[in-house]
Motif scaffolding. Structure first.
Motif, short mmCIF file in Angstrom:
data_model
loop_
_atom_site.label_atom_id
_atom_site.label_comp_id
_atom_site.label_asym_id
_atom_site.label_seq_id
_atom_site.Cartn_x
_atom_site.Cartn_y
_atom_site.Cartn_z
N UNK A 225 0.54 -0.84 0.34
CA UNK A 225 0.03 -0.30 0.02
C UNK A 225 1.08 1.80 -0.14
N UNK A 226 2.20 1.13 0.51
CA UNK A 226 2.74 2.37 0.47
C UNK A 226 3.06 2.51 -1.51
N UNK A 227 3.09 1.92 -2.30
CA UNK A 227 4.07 1.99 -3.68
C UNK A 227 2.39 2.87 -4.14
N UNK A 228 2.73 3.69 -5.23
CA UNK A 228 1.28 4.63 -5.57
C UNK A 228 1.63 3.69 -6.47
N UNK A 229 2.03 2.67 -7.26
CA UNK A 229 1.59 2.15 -8.34
C UNK A 229 1.21 0.80 -7.65
N UNK A 230 1.37 0.42 -6.92
CA UNK A 230 0.71 -0.59 -6.67
C UNK A 230 -1.06 0.00 -6.52
N UNK A 265 2.78 8.82 -9.93
CA UNK A 265 3.08 8.28 -11.38
C UNK A 265 4.36 8.59 -12.26
N UNK A 266 4.28 9.75 -12.35
CA UNK A 266 5.43 10.20 -13.60
C UNK A 266 6.59 9.73 -12.46
N UNK A 267 7.08 10.12 -10.95
CA UNK A 267 8.63 10.04 -10.20
C UNK A 267 9.10 8.00 -10.62
N UNK A 268 7.19 7.35 -11.00
CA UNK A 268 7.38 5.70 -11.16
C UNK A 268 7.94 5.51 -12.57
#
Length: 330
Positions: A225-230, A265-268
């Motif tokens: 849950x800490x991962x913005x992509x997930x 998301x752009x950062x990832x």
């Protein structure tokens, strides 16, 4: 590096077989035994290794890894294990396992290959430990066991390769695997006869397998849950059925603005559109094999307003329209 908590149930049962109470060993390693019943829980692999190391200090069993397979059940892997049991062939089962290996361990990779004679299953886990050979044994023994569960107890590998050096006594290895063995290899790998890979399995059930696949996809999306992509993936999956899969609504469900979500998301190196497409494509390839679902139902399940929109998207992903893909799957 984390491990699917319920999968440690086999280790618990194995420790009990030595007349040792697993509870203190798990607690000393920082593992709450209740986590073994939580399908959403994960345990740091280093803590599992501590339990194994402390157990080996008491039992001194050099075959500990192979014997773990005696206590392992596919159900210990949750939805992934049930999807394995419902696979239509060994090939589809291993494709499924390779695709979703991160459920078992978030750093585990399972690579598949084949030639005219053999189908090769290679495992890799970038984790070093004092008793690393135990993990080598367990990986190959469990893969062999679960293959026999769905394909029949008489299934024998063509060859099993181990990274660790050849032990003084290999009799137990030969009695378990019932095939030639190779030690000191570059990687752990299981080679199965290619003739066995596409045989139809009696327990195969497309609908059940795909249902559990869907649960696995959702589990992986929710896993971190800490991962913005997930986080965005999970929100998309939750919203697909309602048809409200818009960037603004997904951002609102995550309590942020569209601009803020876009920036994160752009950062990832990712975009909302890419994630939506990836999830739709993955689920579409599952749903299309379920003959009980109409193309209209699949379209709406994926958040498309029209069948024609889904058909165009599917052809763009796979090169063939969904009707042809369904015929091939049937």
């Amino acid at each position: 590096m984390s491990f699917f908590a319920p999968a440690a149930s086999s280790l618990w049962k194995q420790i009990e077989s030595y007349k040792i109470d697993p509870g203190p060993l798990f607690r000393e390693a920082g593992i709450d035994p209740e986590l073994l019943y939580d399908a959403n829980a994960r345990i740091p692999l280093a803590r599992i290794e501590k339990v194994i190391d402390r157990t080996l200090a008491q039992v001194n069993d050099e075959l500990f890894g192979i014997k773990e397979a005696d206590y392992f059940r596919p159900a210990h892997l949750g939805a992934l294990g049930f999807a394995w049991l419902a696979s239509s062939s060994l090939r589809t089962a291993f494709n499924r396992l390779s695709r979703y290996a991160r459920v078992i361990n978030d750093q585990l990779t399972i690579t598949l290959g084949e030639d005219m004679k053999h189908f090769t299953v290679q495992t890799h886990l970038p984790f070093e430990g004092e008793n690393e050979y135990i993990r080598d044994q367990a990986q190959m023994a469990v893969l062999t066991k679960v293959s026999r569960i769905i394909a029949g107890k008489d299934l024998n590998p063509a060859l099993v390769r181990f990274r660790h050096a050849e032990p003084v006594d290999t009799s137990y290895y030969f009695s378990y695997f019932r095939c030639p063995l190779e030690f000191g290899a570059d990687c752990n790998s299981l080679l199965l006869p290619i003739s066995q890979m596409d045989k139809k399995l009696k327990g195969g059930n497309h609908q059940l397998a795909q249902l559990n696949d869907h649960m696995v996809v959702k589990y992986l999306a929710h896993a971190d849950k800490q991962d913005i992509v997930n986080r965005v993936k999970a929100a998309i999956i939750d919203a697909l059925a309602s048809g409200s899969v818009k960037e603004t609504s997904i951002a609102q469900s995550l309590h942020m603005t569209s601009r803020n979500m876009h920036r994160k998301l752009q950062k990832e190196a990712c975009t909302f559109k890419t994630l939506l497409t990836d999830i739709r494509q993955e689920l579409a390839q599952q749903y299309i094999q379920d003959q009980t679902l109409t193309l209209t139902e699949i379209s709406f399940m994926l958040g498309f307003s029209e069948v024609s929109s889904f058909s165009r998207a599917f052809k763009g992903w796979t090169g063939v329209p969904p009707s042809e893909a369904r015929q091939a799957a049937g």
